[in-house]
Enzyme design. Sequence first.
Site, PDB file in Angstrom:
ATOM      1  N   HIS A  47     -56.474 -55.389   2.462  1.00 24.38           N
ATOM      2  CA  HIS A  47     -56.836 -56.502   2.129  1.00 24.38           C
ATOM      3  C   HIS A  47     -55.814 -56.202   0.431  1.00 24.38           C
ATOM      4  O   HIS A  47     -54.884 -55.197   0.632  1.00 24.38           O
ATOM      5  CB  HIS A  47     -57.889 -55.809   0.930  1.00 24.38           C
ATOM      6  CG  HIS A  47     -57.383 -53.766   0.365  1.00 24.38           C
ATOM      7  ND1 HIS A  47     -57.299 -54.042  -1.151  1.00 24.38           N
ATOM      8  CD2 HIS A  47     -57.780 -53.129   0.976  1.00 24.38           C
ATOM      9  CE1 HIS A  47     -57.255 -52.587  -1.466  1.00 24.38           C
ATOM     10  NE2 HIS A  47     -57.377 -51.750  -0.481  1.00 24.38           N
ATOM     11  N   ASP A  48     -56.210 -57.538   0.024  1.00 24.53           N
ATOM     12  CA  ASP A  48     -54.825 -57.874  -1.543  1.00 24.53           C
ATOM     13  C   ASP A  48     -53.295 -57.974  -0.872  1.00 24.53           C
ATOM     14  O   ASP A  48     -52.797 -58.204  -1.859  1.00 24.53           O
ATOM     15  CB  ASP A  48     -54.740 -57.486  -2.261  1.00 24.53           C
ATOM     16  CG  ASP A  48     -56.956 -56.738  -2.508  1.00 24.53           C
ATOM     17  OD1 ASP A  48     -57.247 -58.033  -3.228  1.00 24.53           O
ATOM     18  OD2 ASP A  48     -57.401 -56.034  -2.727  1.00 24.53           O
ATOM     19  N   GLY A 105     -53.688 -51.401   0.226  1.00 24.97           N
ATOM     20  CA  GLY A 105     -53.555 -52.945   0.487  1.00 24.97           C
ATOM     21  C   GLY A 105     -52.332 -52.830  -1.017  1.00 24.97           C
ATOM     22  O   GLY A 105     -51.697 -52.349  -1.328  1.00 24.97           O
TER      23      GLY A 105
END
Length: 262
Positions: A121-122, A139
């Site tokens: 994520h991200d 992340g």
Amino acid sequence: MVTIHPSSLVEAGAELGEGVEIGPFCHVGPHVKLGDRVRLVSHVVVAGHTTIGEGTELYPFSAAGLPPQHRGYKNEPTELIIGKNCVIREQATLHPGTTFDEGRTVVGDNCLLMVATHIAHDCVVGNNVVMANGAVIGGHVKVGDFVTFGGMCAVHQFVRIGKYAMIGGMSGVENDVIPYGSVMGDRARLAGLNVVGLKRRGFDRDAIHLLRKAYRLMFAAEGTMAERLDDVLELFQDNQVVMDIVEFVRADSARPICQPRV
């Protein structure tokens, strides 16, 4: 013309571009956007608010857009954006962003993600990035263009990887990697410049020679990093390649810069 195998499920609301091919046993969610000529070979899941650029191919058992592995995620409509002409091989996984960052994960154009790679994520991944089998990034990682990850390497969350860098196979990367650098080791250390990669990308002999001179000065034993950066800036201020490293080192970051072994 769009072709969808009868064993696949494309939910109402999904947007499919011209020439999209969806092979057997795939699942495409209602908020997915597939660009022209995207190809899902078979057994592919594309979920969430995921956009995939034209010409990208996903191979069996890859999954894009399923919820991020983050305890704070509460099913917010965060995004995964994958660029054009990428190749995403078997068992690769890519997760959307979270509200703890900018709400999106981005992968650039012309990337090759080999078997069992993972983009968390991200993350923001540049163009022309290659991740060999089993390479994973945590992340909030930021990756520049033309970075190469060796097999089975792992990158700590919030790390930055500068453009044209090389991550050695089976390395654990806890710190930021300078542009044009090469790191290796179970707790990765800076091993020098990615000279082989630079030659392959068309950097000439003189450019590499000047970059080597700047690198030796920047990571010399004498003085502090700040003092050495000032010296490099004075001597190489007209050399944009060297300035890429100086600007990278001076930028704000959650992680320290990866250093050579003493």
